[in-house]
Design a protein around this motif. Structure first.
Motif, PDB file in Angstrom:
ATOM      1  N   UNK A  76      47.789 -31.588  23.317  1.00  0.00           N
ATOM      2  CA  UNK A  76      47.544 -33.036  23.430  1.00  0.00           C
ATOM      3  C   UNK A  76      48.098 -33.561  24.751  1.00  0.00           C
ATOM      4  N   UNK A  77      49.269 -33.059  25.144  1.00  0.00           N
ATOM      5  CA  UNK A  77      49.860 -33.522  26.413  1.00  0.00           C
ATOM      6  C   UNK A  77      48.993 -33.078  27.596  1.00  0.00           C
ATOM      7  N   UNK A 119      52.467 -31.394  33.904  1.00  0.00           N
ATOM      8  CA  UNK A 119      52.556 -30.267  32.953  1.00  0.00           C
ATOM      9  C   UNK A 119      53.995 -29.758  32.812  1.00  0.00           C
ATOM     10  N   UNK A 167      52.420 -25.993  15.407  1.00  0.00           N
ATOM     11  CA  UNK A 167      52.568 -27.446  15.458  1.00  0.00           C
ATOM     12  C   UNK A 167      52.891 -27.900  16.882  1.00  0.00           C
ATOM     13  N   UNK A 168      53.844 -27.227  17.517  1.00  0.00           N
ATOM     14  CA  UNK A 168      54.214 -27.650  18.870  1.00  0.00           C
ATOM     15  C   UNK A 168      53.085 -27.325  19.856  1.00  0.00           C
ATOM     16  N   UNK A 189      45.804 -32.981  27.568  1.00  0.00           N
ATOM     17  CA  UNK A 189      44.693 -33.926  27.599  1.00  0.00           C
ATOM     18  C   UNK A 189      45.143 -35.292  28.139  1.00  0.00           C
ATOM     19  N   UNK A 190      46.375 -35.668  27.785  1.00  0.00           N
ATOM     20  CA  UNK A 190      46.815 -37.037  28.068  1.00  0.00           C
ATOM     21  C   UNK A 190      47.398 -37.251  29.455  1.00  0.00           C
ATOM     22  N   UNK A 191      48.149 -36.270  29.952  1.00  0.00           N
ATOM     23  CA  UNK A 191      48.883 -36.528  31.184  1.00  0.00           C
ATOM     24  C   UNK A 191      48.662 -35.433  32.229  1.00  0.00           C
ATOM     25  N   UNK A 202      55.018 -28.611  29.289  1.00  0.00           N
ATOM     26  CA  UNK A 202      54.438 -27.317  28.915  1.00  0.00           C
ATOM     27  C   UNK A 202      55.169 -26.176  29.627  1.00  0.00           C
ATOM     28  N   UNK A 250      49.916 -27.730  19.220  1.00  0.00           N
ATOM     29  CA  UNK A 250      49.017 -28.892  19.147  1.00  0.00           C
ATOM     30  C   UNK A 250      49.543 -30.023  20.040  1.00  0.00           C
ATOM     31  N   UNK A 251      50.864 -30.245  19.978  1.00  0.00           N
ATOM     32  CA  UNK A 251      51.477 -31.305  20.794  1.00  0.00           C
ATOM     33  C   UNK A 251      51.291 -30.993  22.283  1.00  0.00           C
TER      34      UNK A 251
END
Lengths: 221, 217
Positions: free
Chosen positions: B111-112, B119, B104-105, B114-116, B122, B107-108
Protein backbone atom coordinates in the motif's frame (compact mmCIF):
# COMPACT_ATOMS: atom_id res chain seq x y z
CA UNK A 1 -48.10 17.97 16.25
CA UNK A 2 -44.42 17.91 17.17
CA UNK A 3 -42.40 20.49 15.26
CA UNK A 4 -38.91 20.11 13.85
CA UNK A 5 -37.64 22.45 16.55
CA UNK A 6 -39.03 20.34 19.39
CA UNK A 7 -37.42 17.20 17.95
CA UNK A 8 -34.13 19.01 17.64
CA UNK A 9 -34.37 20.21 21.24
CA UNK A 10 -35.29 16.73 22.49
CA UNK A 11 -32.44 15.26 20.48
CA UNK A 12 -29.90 17.74 21.86
CA UNK A 13 -31.16 17.11 25.38
CA UNK A 14 -30.97 13.32 25.04
CA UNK A 15 -27.55 13.45 23.36
CA UNK A 16 -26.27 15.65 26.18
CA UNK A 17 -27.75 13.39 28.88
CA UNK A 18 -26.25 10.41 27.05
CA UNK A 19 -22.75 11.95 27.15
CA UNK A 20 -22.93 12.73 30.88
CA UNK A 21 -24.39 9.30 31.56
CA UNK A 22 -21.72 7.56 29.44
CA UNK A 23 -18.83 9.37 31.12
CA UNK A 24 -20.05 8.34 34.59
CA UNK A 25 -20.93 4.77 33.59
CA UNK A 26 -17.69 4.15 31.70
CA UNK A 27 -15.63 5.52 34.58
CA UNK A 28 -17.37 2.96 36.82
CA UNK A 29 -16.94 0.15 34.27
CA UNK A 30 -13.22 0.83 33.86
CA UNK A 31 -12.68 0.96 37.62
CA UNK A 32 -14.66 -2.28 38.19
CA UNK A 33 -12.82 -4.13 35.41
CA UNK A 34 -9.42 -2.89 36.64
CA UNK A 35 -10.18 -3.96 40.22
CA UNK A 36 -11.28 -7.38 38.96
CA UNK A 37 -8.11 -7.75 36.92
CA UNK A 38 -5.88 -6.82 39.88
CA UNK A 39 -7.84 -9.14 42.19
CA UNK A 40 -7.45 -11.97 39.72
CA UNK A 41 -3.72 -11.29 39.43
CA UNK A 42 -3.33 -11.39 43.22
CA UNK A 43 -5.29 -14.65 43.51
CA UNK A 44 -3.71 -16.59 40.65
CA UNK A 45 -0.39 -14.80 40.27
CA UNK A 46 -0.95 -14.43 36.51
CA UNK A 47 -2.64 -11.77 34.44
CA UNK A 48 -5.91 -13.07 33.01
CA UNK A 49 -5.53 -12.15 29.32
CA UNK A 50 -9.28 -12.34 28.63
CA UNK A 51 -9.97 -9.85 31.42
CA UNK A 52 -7.14 -7.65 30.17
CA UNK A 53 -8.53 -7.65 26.63
CA UNK A 54 -12.06 -6.89 27.82
CA UNK A 55 -10.62 -4.02 29.90
CA UNK A 56 -8.79 -2.87 26.75
CA UNK A 57 -12.03 -2.85 24.71
CA UNK A 58 -13.94 -0.94 27.38
CA UNK A 59 -10.96 1.36 27.96
CA UNK A 60 -11.03 2.34 24.27
CA UNK A 61 -14.77 3.01 24.39
CA UNK A 62 -14.16 5.08 27.55
CA UNK A 63 -11.51 7.08 25.66
CA UNK A 64 -14.02 7.79 22.85
CA UNK A 65 -16.63 8.91 25.36
CA UNK A 66 -14.16 11.19 27.17
CA UNK A 67 -13.32 12.86 23.84
CA UNK A 68 -17.00 13.25 22.89
CA UNK A 69 -17.78 14.68 26.32
CA UNK A 70 -14.88 17.16 26.24
CA UNK A 71 -15.69 18.28 22.70
CA UNK A 72 -19.47 18.58 22.90
CA UNK A 73 -20.16 19.42 26.54
CA UNK A 74 -17.17 21.53 27.56
CA UNK A 75 -15.14 24.27 25.88
CA UNK A 76 -11.88 22.41 26.71
CA UNK A 77 -11.55 20.62 23.36
CA UNK A 78 -12.81 21.93 19.98
CA UNK A 79 -14.97 19.45 18.04
CA UNK A 80 -12.53 19.52 15.09
CA UNK A 81 -9.65 18.45 17.35
CA UNK A 82 -11.07 14.98 18.05
CA UNK A 83 -11.57 14.23 14.35
CA UNK A 84 -15.14 13.06 14.88
CA UNK A 85 -16.10 13.09 11.21
CA UNK A 86 -12.89 12.53 9.32
CA UNK A 87 -11.99 9.34 7.48
CA UNK A 88 -8.37 9.19 8.60
CA UNK A 89 -6.60 8.54 11.88
CA UNK A 90 -7.72 10.96 14.58
CA UNK A 91 -7.94 10.79 18.36
CA UNK A 92 -11.50 9.50 17.99
CA UNK A 93 -10.86 6.99 15.19
CA UNK A 94 -7.74 5.67 16.94
CA UNK A 95 -9.82 4.60 19.95
CA UNK A 96 -12.56 3.17 17.76
CA UNK A 97 -10.10 1.21 15.63
CA UNK A 98 -8.25 -0.15 18.66
CA UNK A 99 -11.52 -1.26 20.28
CA UNK A 100 -12.60 -3.35 17.26
CA UNK A 101 -9.04 -4.68 16.83
CA UNK A 102 -8.95 -5.85 20.44
CA UNK A 103 -12.36 -7.45 19.82
CA UNK A 104 -10.79 -9.63 17.11
CA UNK A 105 -7.78 -10.41 19.34
CA UNK A 106 -10.20 -11.48 22.08
CA UNK A 107 -12.13 -13.74 19.69
CA UNK A 108 -8.89 -15.35 18.45
CA UNK A 109 -7.67 -15.83 22.02
CA UNK A 110 -10.90 -17.41 23.28
CA UNK A 111 -10.95 -19.79 20.29
CA UNK A 112 -7.23 -20.59 20.85
CA UNK A 113 -6.30 -19.66 17.27
CA UNK A 114 -2.65 -19.07 18.14
CA UNK A 115 -1.40 -17.93 14.70
CA UNK A 116 -4.16 -15.30 14.61
CA UNK A 117 -3.73 -13.87 18.12
CA UNK A 118 -2.06 -10.67 16.93
CA UNK A 119 -3.07 -10.57 13.26
CA UNK A 120 -5.54 -7.72 13.74
CA UNK A 121 -3.03 -5.80 15.88
CA UNK A 122 -0.33 -6.16 13.18
CA UNK A 123 -2.68 -4.78 10.59
CA UNK A 124 -3.90 -1.93 12.76
CA UNK A 125 -0.43 -0.79 13.77
CA UNK A 126 0.65 -1.24 10.16
CA UNK A 127 -2.09 1.20 9.17
CA UNK A 128 -0.87 3.56 11.88
CA UNK A 129 2.72 3.35 10.58
CA UNK A 130 1.40 3.97 7.07
CA UNK A 131 -0.50 7.01 8.29
CA UNK A 132 2.57 8.57 9.91
CA UNK A 133 4.69 7.64 6.89
CA UNK A 134 2.44 8.43 3.93
CA UNK A 135 0.05 10.91 5.57
CA UNK A 136 -3.01 8.80 4.81
CA UNK A 137 -4.34 5.45 5.87
CA UNK A 138 -6.67 4.98 2.87
CA UNK A 139 -8.71 2.10 4.28
CA UNK A 140 -9.10 2.95 7.97
CA UNK A 141 -12.88 3.36 7.96
CA UNK A 142 -13.57 0.23 5.85
CA UNK A 143 -11.18 -1.60 8.20
CA UNK A 144 -13.09 -0.39 11.27
CA UNK A 145 -16.46 -1.43 9.83
CA UNK A 146 -15.30 -4.81 8.51
CA UNK A 147 -13.31 -5.64 11.66
CA UNK A 148 -16.16 -4.48 13.89
CA UNK A 149 -18.72 -6.70 12.14
CA UNK A 150 -16.25 -9.62 12.10
CA UNK A 151 -15.52 -9.17 15.82
CA UNK A 152 -19.23 -9.02 16.58
CA UNK A 153 -19.98 -12.16 14.55
CA UNK A 154 -17.02 -14.11 16.00
CA UNK A 155 -17.90 -13.12 19.58
CA UNK A 156 -21.52 -14.08 19.02
CA UNK A 157 -20.51 -17.44 17.52
CA UNK A 158 -17.99 -18.10 20.31
CA UNK A 159 -20.45 -17.04 22.98
CA UNK A 160 -23.17 -19.36 21.70
CA UNK A 161 -20.84 -22.26 20.86
CA UNK A 162 -18.90 -22.27 24.13
CA UNK A 163 -21.80 -20.89 26.19
CA UNK A 164 -19.40 -18.15 27.24
CA UNK A 165 -21.12 -15.24 28.98
CA UNK A 166 -18.10 -12.95 28.48
CA UNK A 167 -17.89 -13.41 24.70
CA UNK A 168 -21.65 -13.09 24.27
CA UNK A 169 -21.66 -9.96 26.45
CA UNK A 170 -18.96 -8.31 24.33
CA UNK A 171 -20.92 -9.29 21.18
CA UNK A 172 -24.12 -7.67 22.45
CA UNK A 173 -22.13 -4.61 23.54
CA UNK A 174 -20.51 -4.32 20.09
CA UNK A 175 -23.89 -4.75 18.38
CA UNK A 176 -25.51 -1.85 20.27
CA UNK A 177 -22.36 0.27 20.01
CA UNK A 178 -22.37 -0.23 16.23
CA UNK A 179 -25.93 1.01 16.01
CA UNK A 180 -24.85 4.27 17.68
CA UNK A 181 -21.91 4.66 15.27
CA UNK A 182 -24.02 4.01 12.17
CA UNK A 183 -26.97 6.23 13.13
CA UNK A 184 -26.72 9.97 12.46
CA UNK A 185 -26.92 12.29 15.47
CA UNK A 186 -29.40 14.71 13.88
CA UNK A 187 -33.19 14.66 13.44
CA UNK A 188 -35.62 11.97 14.55
CA UNK A 189 -33.04 9.22 14.07
CA UNK A 190 -30.72 11.20 16.34
CA UNK A 191 -33.19 10.55 19.18
CA UNK A 192 -32.88 6.82 18.53
CA UNK A 193 -29.09 7.19 18.50
CA UNK A 194 -29.18 8.96 21.87
CA UNK A 195 -31.39 6.21 23.31
CA UNK A 196 -29.03 3.54 21.96
CA UNK A 197 -26.12 5.33 23.69
CA UNK A 198 -28.00 5.20 26.99
CA UNK A 199 -28.81 1.50 26.45
CA UNK A 200 -25.28 0.37 25.57
CA UNK A 201 -23.73 2.27 28.46
CA UNK A 202 -26.23 0.61 30.83
CA UNK A 203 -25.54 -2.77 29.29
CA UNK A 204 -21.80 -2.17 29.74
CA UNK A 205 -22.34 -1.60 33.47
CA UNK A 206 -24.52 -4.73 33.83
CA UNK A 207 -21.81 -6.71 32.02
CA UNK A 208 -18.95 -5.28 34.11
CA UNK A 209 -20.79 -6.01 37.36
CA UNK A 210 -21.14 -9.63 36.27
CA UNK A 211 -24.94 -9.71 36.08
CA UNK A 212 -25.04 -10.67 32.41
CA UNK A 213 -25.33 -14.43 32.72
CA UNK A 214 -27.63 -15.93 30.08
CA UNK A 215 -25.84 -19.27 30.47
CA UNK A 216 -26.04 -20.61 33.99
CA UNK A 217 -23.59 -23.43 33.21
CA UNK A 218 -20.87 -22.13 30.88
CA UNK A 219 -18.95 -24.43 28.51
CA UNK A 220 -20.64 -26.00 25.48
CA UNK A 221 -19.45 -28.81 23.23
CA UNK B 1 18.15 -1.58 -22.73
CA UNK B 2 21.95 -1.37 -22.91
CA UNK B 3 24.18 -4.33 -23.78
CA UNK B 4 25.86 -3.89 -20.40
CA UNK B 5 22.59 -4.34 -18.47
CA UNK B 6 21.54 -7.23 -20.69
CA UNK B 7 24.81 -9.12 -20.28
CA UNK B 8 24.83 -8.64 -16.51
CA UNK B 9 21.18 -9.70 -16.40
CA UNK B 10 22.03 -12.90 -18.27
CA UNK B 11 24.84 -13.62 -15.76
CA UNK B 12 22.26 -13.28 -12.96
CA UNK B 13 19.94 -15.71 -14.78
CA UNK B 14 22.78 -18.24 -15.15
CA UNK B 15 23.61 -17.92 -11.45
CA UNK B 16 19.97 -18.41 -10.47
CA UNK B 17 19.78 -21.50 -12.70
CA UNK B 18 22.80 -22.85 -10.81
CA UNK B 19 20.94 -22.16 -7.55
CA UNK B 20 18.00 -24.14 -8.91
CA UNK B 21 20.29 -26.98 -9.91
CA UNK B 22 21.90 -27.18 -6.45
CA UNK B 23 18.58 -26.94 -4.65
CA UNK B 24 17.20 -29.82 -6.76
CA UNK B 25 20.37 -31.78 -6.00
CA UNK B 26 19.87 -31.17 -2.27
CA UNK B 27 16.25 -32.19 -2.55
CA UNK B 28 17.15 -35.43 -4.32
CA UNK B 29 19.58 -36.19 -1.49
CA UNK B 30 17.20 -35.43 1.32
CA UNK B 31 13.50 -34.78 0.74
CA UNK B 32 12.89 -32.64 3.79
CA UNK B 33 10.61 -29.57 3.86
CA UNK B 34 13.49 -27.06 3.72
CA UNK B 35 14.90 -28.54 0.52
CA UNK B 36 11.46 -28.76 -1.05
CA UNK B 37 10.90 -25.08 -0.26
CA UNK B 38 14.32 -24.16 -1.64
CA UNK B 39 13.54 -25.83 -4.99
CA UNK B 40 10.38 -23.75 -5.40
CA UNK B 41 12.13 -20.65 -4.14
CA UNK B 42 15.08 -21.02 -6.53
CA UNK B 43 12.62 -21.67 -9.36
CA UNK B 44 10.72 -18.48 -8.60
CA UNK B 45 14.03 -16.62 -8.34
CA UNK B 46 14.96 -17.83 -11.84
CA UNK B 47 11.56 -16.88 -13.26
CA UNK B 48 11.91 -13.47 -11.61
CA UNK B 49 15.32 -12.78 -13.15
CA UNK B 50 14.05 -13.83 -16.61
CA UNK B 51 10.95 -11.66 -16.19
CA UNK B 52 13.14 -8.68 -15.31
CA UNK B 53 15.00 -8.98 -18.60
CA UNK B 54 11.70 -9.31 -20.52
CA UNK B 55 10.30 -6.21 -18.81
CA UNK B 56 13.34 -4.18 -19.91
CA UNK B 57 12.49 -4.52 -23.60
CA UNK B 58 10.51 -1.61 -25.09
CA UNK B 59 7.74 -3.95 -26.37
CA UNK B 60 6.88 -4.96 -22.79
CA UNK B 61 5.74 -1.52 -21.69
CA UNK B 62 2.52 -3.00 -20.28
CA UNK B 63 4.52 -5.16 -17.86
CA UNK B 64 6.82 -2.33 -16.83
CA UNK B 65 3.96 0.14 -16.22
CA UNK B 66 3.67 1.46 -12.70
CA UNK B 67 0.41 2.19 -10.87
CA UNK B 68 0.29 4.92 -8.24
CA UNK B 69 3.76 5.99 -7.18
CA UNK B 70 5.95 2.87 -7.34
CA UNK B 71 3.58 -0.05 -7.69
CA UNK B 72 5.09 -1.95 -10.62
CA UNK B 73 5.30 -5.67 -11.41
CA UNK B 74 9.03 -6.08 -10.71
CA UNK B 75 8.95 -4.12 -7.42
CA UNK B 76 5.89 -6.05 -6.22
CA UNK B 77 7.50 -9.39 -7.14
CA UNK B 78 10.73 -8.43 -5.37
CA UNK B 79 8.64 -7.64 -2.27
CA UNK B 80 6.90 -11.01 -2.52
CA UNK B 81 10.25 -12.80 -2.84
CA UNK B 82 11.51 -11.25 0.41
CA UNK B 83 8.22 -11.78 2.23
CA UNK B 84 8.13 -15.47 1.27
CA UNK B 85 11.65 -15.85 2.68
CA UNK B 86 10.57 -14.13 5.89
CA UNK B 87 7.46 -16.30 6.10
CA UNK B 88 9.67 -19.35 5.74
CA UNK B 89 11.97 -18.18 8.54
CA UNK B 90 8.99 -17.61 10.84
CA UNK B 91 7.70 -21.10 10.00
CA UNK B 92 11.15 -22.63 10.48
CA UNK B 93 11.56 -21.01 13.88
CA UNK B 94 8.04 -22.04 14.87
CA UNK B 95 7.15 -18.47 15.92
CA UNK B 96 3.42 -19.19 15.80
CA UNK B 97 2.40 -15.73 16.96
CA UNK B 98 4.24 -14.23 13.98
CA UNK B 99 2.84 -16.55 11.31
CA UNK B 100 0.60 -13.87 9.81
CA UNK B 101 3.01 -10.96 10.31
CA UNK B 102 4.88 -11.17 6.95
CA UNK B 103 1.62 -11.30 4.99
CA UNK B 104 -0.05 -8.50 6.91
CA UNK B 105 2.95 -6.18 6.88
CA UNK B 106 3.49 -7.06 3.21
CA UNK B 107 0.04 -5.64 2.43
CA UNK B 108 0.97 -2.44 4.30
CA UNK B 109 4.26 -2.16 2.39
CA UNK B 110 2.51 -2.68 -0.94
CA UNK B 111 0.00 0.00 0.00
CA UNK B 112 2.86 2.39 0.81
CA UNK B 113 4.31 1.64 -2.65
CA UNK B 114 1.06 2.77 -4.18
CA UNK B 115 0.63 5.82 -1.96
CA UNK B 116 4.01 7.44 -1.61
CA UNK B 117 7.09 7.92 -3.79
CA UNK B 118 9.30 7.47 -0.73
CA UNK B 119 10.42 3.83 -0.31
CA UNK B 120 12.36 4.37 2.91
CA UNK B 121 9.86 2.30 4.96
CA UNK B 122 10.16 -0.65 2.58
CA UNK B 123 13.95 -0.48 2.39
CA UNK B 124 14.24 -0.08 6.18
CA UNK B 125 11.96 -3.04 6.86
CA UNK B 126 13.78 -5.30 4.40
CA UNK B 127 17.20 -4.30 5.71
CA UNK B 128 15.94 -5.34 9.15
CA UNK B 129 14.86 -8.68 7.61
CA UNK B 130 18.35 -9.02 6.07
CA UNK B 131 20.02 -8.40 9.44
CA UNK B 132 17.67 -10.92 11.09
CA UNK B 133 18.52 -13.60 8.53
CA UNK B 134 22.24 -12.85 8.72
CA UNK B 135 22.29 -12.86 12.53
CA UNK B 136 20.31 -16.08 12.77
CA UNK B 137 22.34 -17.71 10.02
CA UNK B 138 25.65 -16.85 11.69
CA UNK B 139 24.34 -17.89 15.10
CA UNK B 140 23.13 -21.29 13.89
CA UNK B 141 25.91 -21.64 11.31
CA UNK B 142 23.42 -22.30 8.51
CA UNK B 143 24.66 -21.57 5.01
CA UNK B 144 21.17 -21.71 3.52
CA UNK B 145 19.99 -18.97 5.87
CA UNK B 146 22.94 -16.76 4.91
CA UNK B 147 22.00 -17.43 1.30
CA UNK B 148 18.43 -16.35 1.97
CA UNK B 149 19.76 -13.19 3.69
CA UNK B 150 21.46 -12.27 0.46
CA UNK B 151 18.29 -13.01 -1.51
CA UNK B 152 16.87 -10.09 0.46
CA UNK B 153 19.76 -7.88 -0.65
CA UNK B 154 19.39 -9.21 -4.19
CA UNK B 155 15.69 -8.32 -4.30
CA UNK B 156 16.40 -4.90 -2.76
CA UNK B 157 18.46 -4.13 -5.86
CA UNK B 158 15.28 -4.21 -7.95
CA UNK B 159 13.71 -1.36 -5.99
CA UNK B 160 13.20 1.97 -7.75
CA UNK B 161 16.34 4.11 -7.64
CA UNK B 162 18.01 6.97 -9.52
CA UNK B 163 18.94 6.11 -13.12
CA UNK B 164 22.70 5.89 -12.46
CA UNK B 165 22.15 3.33 -9.69
CA UNK B 166 19.67 1.29 -11.73
CA UNK B 167 21.97 1.17 -14.76
CA UNK B 168 25.43 0.85 -13.24
CA UNK B 169 25.53 -0.06 -9.56
CA UNK B 170 22.53 -2.33 -9.03
CA UNK B 171 23.37 -4.91 -11.75
CA UNK B 172 26.78 -5.49 -10.14
CA UNK B 173 25.24 -5.76 -6.67
CA UNK B 174 22.71 -8.25 -8.04
CA UNK B 175 25.52 -10.47 -9.31
CA UNK B 176 27.47 -10.19 -6.04
CA UNK B 177 24.45 -11.06 -3.92
CA UNK B 178 23.46 -13.87 -6.25
CA UNK B 179 26.96 -15.35 -5.96
CA UNK B 180 26.59 -15.43 -2.15
CA UNK B 181 23.09 -16.92 -2.52
CA UNK B 182 24.59 -19.62 -4.72
CA UNK B 183 27.39 -20.29 -2.24
CA UNK B 184 24.82 -20.54 0.57
CA UNK B 185 22.31 -22.77 -1.22
CA UNK B 186 24.92 -25.06 -2.78
CA UNK B 187 26.31 -25.94 0.65
CA UNK B 188 29.80 -24.57 -0.04
CA UNK B 189 29.44 -22.17 2.88
CA UNK B 190 28.58 -25.05 5.24
CA UNK B 191 31.51 -27.12 3.98
CA UNK B 192 34.22 -24.46 3.96
CA UNK B 193 33.24 -21.80 6.51
CA UNK B 194 30.81 -23.27 9.00
CA UNK B 195 32.79 -26.37 9.79
CA UNK B 196 31.22 -28.39 12.56
CA UNK B 197 34.24 -28.72 14.91
CA UNK B 198 32.58 -31.33 17.13
CA UNK B 199 31.71 -33.49 14.16
CA UNK B 200 35.21 -33.06 12.74
CA UNK B 201 36.78 -33.98 16.11
CA UNK B 202 34.61 -37.10 16.28
CA UNK B 203 35.68 -38.19 12.79
CA UNK B 204 39.33 -37.45 13.61
CA UNK B 205 39.22 -39.42 16.87
CA UNK B 206 37.52 -42.28 15.06
CA UNK B 207 40.36 -42.32 12.53
CA UNK B 208 43.01 -42.21 15.27
CA UNK B 209 41.29 -45.06 17.08
CA UNK B 210 41.22 -47.10 13.89
CA UNK B 211 44.94 -46.46 13.30
CA UNK B 212 45.78 -47.50 16.86
CA UNK B 213 43.83 -50.72 16.45
CA UNK B 214 45.55 -51.46 13.14
CA UNK B 215 49.00 -50.78 14.68
CA UNK B 216 48.23 -52.98 17.68
CA UNK B 217 47.17 -55.79 15.36
Amino acid sequence: MIGQNSISLLNDFLQSIGRYYAIVIYSLITIILTIRLIKDKKESGNINLIRLLILGVFGCVYWINILEFLAFETPILPVDAIGFQINDFSLYNFGLGLAVTLGIVLAAYINQLKPFYFTALYFYFGLLVLYFYAGTSLILLPYIYITGITALTLQMYTGLKLKDNGALGVAVFFAIAFVTILLPEEGVIGVLDALATLIYATFGLIFALGYFKPFKEPGGK
Amino acid sequence: MSLYTLSLGIIVIVLSVFCLFFSIKNWMRSKININQFLVFYALSLTIFTVLYIIVQFPNASLLSASIGENFSLIVVLSHILILIALQFLVYLKNWKMLYTFPMIFGVILLMSLYLTPNILLNVGFFLAVFVLFLYDGLKNKMGVEIGLAFVVLFALNYFPAPHLFEELVFPIFRILSMVIVLIGISGILDKLVFIDKEKEAKIRSAWIAKRVIVKEQ
